[in-house]
Design a protein around this motif. Structure first.
Motif, PDB file in Angstrom:
ATOM      1  N   ALA A 160       7.842  13.486 -14.666  1.00 34.28           N
ATOM      2  CA  ALA A 160       8.323  12.733 -13.515  1.00 34.28           C
ATOM      3  C   ALA A 160       8.625  11.295 -13.938  1.00 34.28           C
ATOM      4  N   LYS A 169       8.427   7.576 -14.343  1.00 33.19           N
ATOM      5  CA  LYS A 169       7.334   6.642 -14.137  1.00 33.19           C
ATOM      6  C   LYS A 169       7.875   5.331 -13.575  1.00 33.19           C
ATOM      7  N   GLY A 170       7.034   4.647 -12.813  1.00 32.09           N
ATOM      8  CA  GLY A 170       7.449   3.381 -12.237  1.00 32.09           C
ATOM      9  C   GLY A 170       6.890   2.198 -12.993  1.00 32.09           C
ATOM     10  N   ASP A 185       3.350   5.195  -9.906  1.00 29.18           N
ATOM     11  CA  ASP A 185       4.143   6.407 -10.044  1.00 29.18           C
ATOM     12  C   ASP A 185       4.420   7.066  -8.698  1.00 29.18           C
ATOM     13  N   SER A 186       3.641   6.708  -7.690  1.00 30.08           N
ATOM     14  CA  SER A 186       3.866   7.169  -6.321  1.00 30.08           C
ATOM     15  C   SER A 186       3.573   6.021  -5.376  1.00 30.08           C
ATOM     16  N   LEU A 203      13.830  11.215  -8.336  1.00 26.70           N
ATOM     17  CA  LEU A 203      12.523  10.952  -7.748  1.00 26.70           C
ATOM     18  C   LEU A 203      12.329  11.814  -6.499  1.00 26.70           C
ATOM     19  N   TYR A 226      10.292  12.967  -2.747  1.00 26.46           N
ATOM     20  CA  TYR A 226       9.836  12.327  -1.508  1.00 26.46           C
ATOM     21  C   TYR A 226       9.388  13.386  -0.508  1.00 26.46           C
ATOM     22  N   ASN A 270       6.826  11.066  -5.468  1.00 27.95           N
ATOM     23  CA  ASN A 270       6.940   9.655  -5.840  1.00 27.95           C
ATOM     24  C   ASN A 270       6.911   8.743  -4.623  1.00 27.95           C
ATOM     25  N   TYR A 271       7.472   9.215  -3.521  1.00 29.24           N
ATOM     26  CA  TYR A 271       7.603   8.395  -2.304  1.00 29.24           C
ATOM     27  C   TYR A 271       7.215   9.266  -1.117  1.00 29.24           C
ATOM     28  N   ALA A 282      -1.079   5.869  -7.572  1.00 30.75           N
ATOM     29  CA  ALA A 282      -0.255   5.595  -6.394  1.00 30.75           C
ATOM     30  C   ALA A 282      -0.666   4.292  -5.720  1.00 30.75           C
ATOM     31  N   TRP A 326      11.305   1.210  -9.404  1.00 33.75           N
ATOM     32  CA  TRP A 326      12.087   2.222 -10.123  1.00 33.75           C
ATOM     33  C   TRP A 326      13.494   1.752 -10.490  1.00 33.75           C
ATOM     34  N   LYS A 363      12.499   6.731 -18.220  1.00 38.27           N
ATOM     35  CA  LYS A 363      13.606   6.808 -17.271  1.00 38.27           C
ATOM     36  C   LYS A 363      14.945   6.732 -17.993  1.00 38.27           C
TER      37      LYS A 363
END
Length: 367
Positions: free
Chosen positions: A20, A22-23, A27-28, A111, A113, A179-180, A224, A283, A343
Motif C-alpha cells: 500500500a 505509504k504516507g 499510512d491511514s 489509495l 477509502y 488509507n482514508y 494511523a 500523499w 510511491k
C-alpha cells in the motif's frame, strides 16, 4: 530460462502492487465527526479527556458553517458550498455533491477509502434517514459524506465504500484498514441529542469511552492518524444559542496516533479545510480547490513533521537538517523519504509492467 526470469519479475511486481502507498506522516487517516457542540464543554467530558491523554487537543480549531452538512462536504471537497442543504419549509433539500472529492484523488493515486457508518443498514441505502422516520431515525444522509457523493451513490462500488460500523472492527482485525476512512456515529452517539436532553453527552460519552480504546489500538496497529472533531459549535449567537464569552464555531478537535505527541495541546489555527490539506500533503495529492490549497495542514502538530512548512509553500532545502516545532514546544525530526520512494516506484510505469507481464504470462497472473 524465460519462465524463470518471468516468474522472478512477476514476484517483484506483485510485491510492489501489494504494498500500500505509504504516507509522509501516516499510512491511514480516520475522521470521526461528532455534532453541534462547543469546545469548552467537550473538553470537560471524561471520555474525550481520555482521548486527549493519548494525543493532542487542538485549542484553536473552528467549524465553517452552521449548516451541518456543509461542514462534512467541505472536508471532502475543499469547498464550502451554500447549496448543500438538508432542506426546510422554504428551501428544497440538496444533498448531492456533484464535483470532485478527495476520493477521486485517492483512487487516482492507488489509495483506498471507506466510511464506517453506525446504524446504517448497508446495501447502498438511498433514503435520507434510517429508519425512514424522523422520530426514530439514527442514521442521516446529511451526516454521511460518502452518501452525498452523486457519482458513488447507487453504483457497484457504493456497497463496499460505504459500510456499517461493524466493518471497522473486522477491517482492523484483518489489517485491511483503508488509507482514508470516516467513522460516522449515529444520532445518539454524535452529541446531536443535545436538543433532547440537558446533558448532550448522555449517550455519546459512554459510547466513546467504550470505543475510544479500540480507536487508539487501531491507530497504533495501522500507523494511523485519528481525528475526532465536531461539525460546528452549538453556540451561534442566536437567542436560542448565544455564545456569551465563548467563541462562535470554536470546536474541540482531538488527534492521536503513533506520530502524535501524547497529552498535549496545540494553539495553532486550523479549520475543517486543514483536514483536507493534511491528507493532500501526506500523499502528495493536488489540492481540490482554493480553500484547501490555502489551509494549514497539521504538519507542526505531528511528532515527525516535514522539514519546513509545505502548507506555506516554503519547504527547507533538502539535507538542511531542519525540523519543525509543535505548539507545545516539542521538536520534531525530519520526515523519512522511504514512503516517497515506494510511491514513485508505483507511479513510474508499474501498471505498464503489469500489463506487459499479462501478455507474457497469461496463465500465471489473474486479478
Amino acid at each position: 530460462m524465460i519462465n524463470l526470469i518471468s516468474t522472478a519479475t512477476l514476484l517483484a511486481v506483485t510485491a510492489l502492487v501489494s504494498a500500500a502507498p505509504k504516507g509522509k506522516w501516516f499510512d491511514s487517516i480516520g475522521i470521526i465527526m461528532s455534532e453541534n457542540e462547543d469546545f469548552w464543554l467537550t473538553a470537560q467530558q471524561p471520555a474525550y479527556q481520555a482521548l486527549i491523554a493519548q494525543g493532542v487537543l487542538a485549542t484553536n480549531y473552528f467549524g465553517l458553517s452552521h449548516v451541518s452538512e456543509q461542514n462534512y462536504a467541505a472536508i471532502i471537497t475543499g469547498v464550502l458550498d451554500p447549496n448543500i442543504y438538508r432542506g426546510d419549509a422554504t428551501t428544497p433539500a440538496n444533498l448531492n455533491i456533484t464535483y470532485p472529492t478527495i476520493l477521486d484523488q485517492l483512487k487516482a493515486n492507488g489509495l483506498t477509502y471507506k466510511q464506517y457508518t453506525e446504524s446504517y443498514p448497508g446495501g447502498c441505502y438511498l433514503p435520507d434517514m434510517y429508519p425512514d422516520d424522523p422520530v426514530n431515525a439514527l442514521y442521516y444522509k446529511r451526516h454521511s459524506p460518502f452518501n452525498m457523493i452523486s457519482n458513488l451513490r447507487g453504483t457497484p462500488e457504493c456497497s463496499s465504500a460505504i459500510g456499517t460500523y461493524d466493518d471497522f472492527a473486522n477491517d482492523v482485525a484483518k489489517g485491511t484498514l483503508p488509507n482514508y476512512f470516516w467513522i460516522i456515529p449515529n444520532d445518539l452517539h454524535n452529541t446531536h441529542t443535545a436538543d433532547k436532553d440537558p446533558n448532550p453527552f448522555v449517550d455519546a460519552d459512554p459510547w466513546t469511552a467504550a470505543e475510544g480504546p479500540k480507536w487508539v489500538a487501531a491507530a497504533q496497529k495501522a500507523n494511523a492518524l485519528f481525528i475526532n472533531t465536531w461539525d460546528e459549535s452549538r453556540c451561534d449567537n442566536t437567542t436560542k444559542y448565544p455564545c456569551g464569552t465563548h467563541l462562535d464555531q470554536q470546536i474541540a478537535t482531538i488527534l492521536w496516533g503513533p506520530m502524535v505527541p501524547k497529552n498535549t495541546t496545540n494553539n495553532k489555527y486550523w479549520n475543517h479545510f486543514s483536514i483536507a490539506r493534511t491528507v493532500e500533503d501526506n500523499w502528495g495529492l493536488k489540492p481540490l480547490a482554493t480553500a484547501d490549497a490555502n489551509a494549514t495542514a497539521f504538519d507542526f502538530l505531528l511528532a515527525n513533521p516535514s522539514a519546513g512548512n509545505p502548507s506555506a509553500g516554503n519547504p527547507l532545502p533538502s539535507g538542511s537538517g531542519g525540523g519543525s516545532t509543535s505548539g507545545n514546544g516539542t521538536s520534531g525530526d525530519q520526515a523519512h523519504s522511504a514512503a516517497t520512494l515506494v510511491k514513485a516506484s508505483m507511479s513510474l510505469g508499474l501498471m505498464g509492467m503489469v500489463a506487459g507481464l499479462l501478455g507474457v504470462l497469461p496463465n500465471v497472473v489473474s486479478f
